[in-house]
Motif scaffolding. Structure first.
Motif, PDB file in Angstrom:
ATOM      1  N   ALA A 100       0.803  -0.427  19.242  1.00  0.00           N
ATOM      2  CA  ALA A 100       1.891   0.536  19.046  1.00  0.00           C
ATOM      3  C   ALA A 100       3.040   0.040  18.158  1.00  0.00           C
ATOM      4  N   PRO A 101       3.585  -1.177  18.344  1.00  0.00           N
ATOM      5  CA  PRO A 101       4.725  -1.594  17.503  1.00  0.00           C
ATOM      6  C   PRO A 101       4.379  -1.641  16.014  1.00  0.00           C
ATOM      7  N   LEU A 102       3.214  -2.225  15.688  1.00  0.00           N
ATOM      8  CA  LEU A 102       2.819  -2.289  14.282  1.00  0.00           C
ATOM      9  C   LEU A 102       2.510  -0.896  13.751  1.00  0.00           C
ATOM     10  N   ALA A 103       1.845  -0.067  14.559  1.00  0.00           N
ATOM     11  CA  ALA A 103       1.511   1.286  14.121  1.00  0.00           C
ATOM     12  C   ALA A 103       2.761   2.085  13.784  1.00  0.00           C
ATOM     13  N   ALA A 104       3.819   1.928  14.596  1.00  0.00           N
ATOM     14  CA  ALA A 104       5.064   2.656  14.341  1.00  0.00           C
ATOM     15  C   ALA A 104       5.685   2.237  13.016  1.00  0.00           C
ATOM     16  N   ASP A 105       5.675   0.942  12.716  1.00  0.00           N
ATOM     17  CA  ASP A 105       6.258   0.464  11.458  1.00  0.00           C
ATOM     18  C   ASP A 105       5.410   0.888  10.258  1.00  0.00           C
ATOM     19  N   VAL A 106       4.079   0.859  10.412  1.00  0.00           N
ATOM     20  CA  VAL A 106       3.208   1.298   9.322  1.00  0.00           C
ATOM     21  C   VAL A 106       3.405   2.782   9.062  1.00  0.00           C
ATOM     22  N   GLU A 107       3.475   3.566  10.116  1.00  0.00           N
ATOM     23  CA  GLU A 107       3.641   5.006   9.991  1.00  0.00           C
ATOM     24  C   GLU A 107       4.948   5.347   9.274  1.00  0.00           C
ATOM     25  N   ALA A 108       5.987   4.605   9.578  1.00  0.00           N
ATOM     26  CA  ALA A 108       7.275   4.849   8.930  1.00  0.00           C
ATOM     27  C   ALA A 108       7.223   4.550   7.444  1.00  0.00           C
ATOM     28  N   GLU A 109       6.358   3.623   7.038  1.00  0.00           N
ATOM     29  CA  GLU A 109       6.257   3.234   5.629  1.00  0.00           C
ATOM     30  C   GLU A 109       5.364   4.172   4.819  1.00  0.00           C
ATOM     31  N   LEU A 110       4.500   4.941   5.483  1.00  0.00           N
ATOM     32  CA  LEU A 110       3.514   5.748   4.764  1.00  0.00           C
ATOM     33  C   LEU A 110       4.187   6.832   3.920  1.00  0.00           C
ATOM     34  N   PRO A 111       3.852   6.920   2.630  1.00  0.00           N
ATOM     35  CA  PRO A 111       4.384   8.014   1.807  1.00  0.00           C
ATOM     36  C   PRO A 111       3.698   9.326   2.177  1.00  0.00           C
ATOM     37  N   MET A 112       4.457  10.402   2.237  1.00  0.00           N
ATOM     38  CA  MET A 112       3.927  11.678   2.675  1.00  0.00           C
ATOM     39  C   MET A 112       2.874  12.226   1.719  1.00  0.00           C
ATOM     40  N   ASN A 113       2.980  11.914   0.429  1.00  0.00           N
ATOM     41  CA  ASN A 113       2.062  12.533  -0.536  1.00  0.00           C
ATOM     42  C   ASN A 113       0.656  11.953  -0.456  1.00  0.00           C
TER      43      ASN A 113
END
Length: 318
Positions: A46-59
């Motif tokens: 969960a902690p790493l997934a949250a940080d990766v998700e925040a970095e993902l560009p929407m496009n």
């Protein structure tokens, strides 16, 4: 002397050319193989997934090392040869990012939308957070290197699981037995082997076509010389044909192709080691079970790589 000098000069040119060509050839062959991209399926904690998700560009919903700002994500990508990573369930992650919802909240809304389906799932167990499942593209040069990196991913405390992304394909090509694709050969209005197709045999053949299976066909015997069944007639390899000896000690002498328990007429039953079919029904049944497939002739059996054992229990009149 002048001729000798010319010869030596030519020899020198030849040697230089030979060395250049040899070095060029071996230089090309010895060059390292370019890295390949292998896909690995991982589930981030969960902690790493949250940080990766925040970095993902929407496009694109794909992340490369060059576009990462989080030190946490940078450290993860530095530990492994990650070229890019992207969520396996992109639509779910996009919804989370767009609407600011957690996966649990999205699931709750879906349950409210489909109450009848929700009743089928009576358990109170929380569903797994599938949005934390990602595809990693790894830079690797061989299958052995891929295995090494997958093992490292499995040992990473920030990974729940890691597996190579195995690609499987089902074969859509039907065997070439003509009756499998023809219709109306006997005056009927449907496919000649409609039953084979109706029970979904072609899909099953992608998994198994009867390999290693022996089926005893208790009927009028089998025409073991029939061109579309002969190769799939069971043969007792522990018995020596026509030597008059019960080689395998099973109580039947020379039972190479099975056994005839009835003979030509039930009114005068006799036994023999020749279960030949003189009526046709047993051969028909054996063909339905294990007629040779993909041999370009006749029909195909449901289990076309199985073996049919001839056990004659019905006489020549059926």
């Amino acid at each position: 002397m002048r001729g000798t000098a010319v010869v030596f000069r030519l020899i020198r040119i030849f040697i230089i050319f030979f060395l250049f060509a040899t070095l060029n050839f071996y230089g090309q062959s010895a060059s390292p193989a370019p890295n390949q991209t292998h896909r690995v399926v991982v589930k981030l904690r969960a902690p790493l997934a949250a940080d990766v998700e925040a970095e993902l560009p929407m496009n694109t919903l794909a992340l490369s090392a060059k576009g990462v700002h989080s030190a946490h994500v940078q450290a993860f990508m530095a530990r492994h040869p990650v070229r890019t990573l992207a969520p396996l369930y992109g639509d779910l992650v996009r919804t989370k990012k767009q609407q600011g919802l957690t996966e649990a909240e999205i699931v709750s809304r879906l349950k409210q939308r489909f109450p009848q389906r929700t009743k089928r799932f009576a358990s109170n167990i929380a569903p797994p957070e599938i949005s934390r499942t990602y595809i990693l593209d790894l830079n690797t040069s061989s299958e052995a290197e891929l295995k090494h990196h997958v093992d490292q991913l499995k040992a990473d405390p920030e990974i729940e699981f890691a597996e190579p992304d195995h690609v499987v394909r089902s074969s859509q090509t039907l065997p070439n037995d003509p009756y499998l694709s023809s219709s109306g050969s006997w005056g009927q209005s449907y496919g000649d082997l409609w039953g084979i197709l109706a029970i979904g045999s072609p899909a099953a053949w992608n998994t198994n076509a009867g390999d290693g299976i022996v089926v005893a066909v208790v009927d009028t015997g089998i025409d073991y010389n029939h061109p579309d069944i002969a190769a799939n007639v069971w043969v007792n390899t522990k018995e020596i044909a026509a030597n008059g000896i019960d080689d395998d000690n099973n109580g039947y002498i020379d039972d190479v192709r099975g056994w005839d328990f009835i003979g030509s007429s039930y009114q005068n039953p006799t036994q023999s080691n020749n279960p030949i079919d003189r009526m046709g029904h047993g051969t028909h049944v054996a063909g339905t079970i294990a007629a040779v497939g993909n041999n370009g002739i006749g029909v195909i059996g449901v289990a076309w790589r199985a073996k049919a054992m001839a056990v004659k229990g019905l006489d020549d009149s059926g």
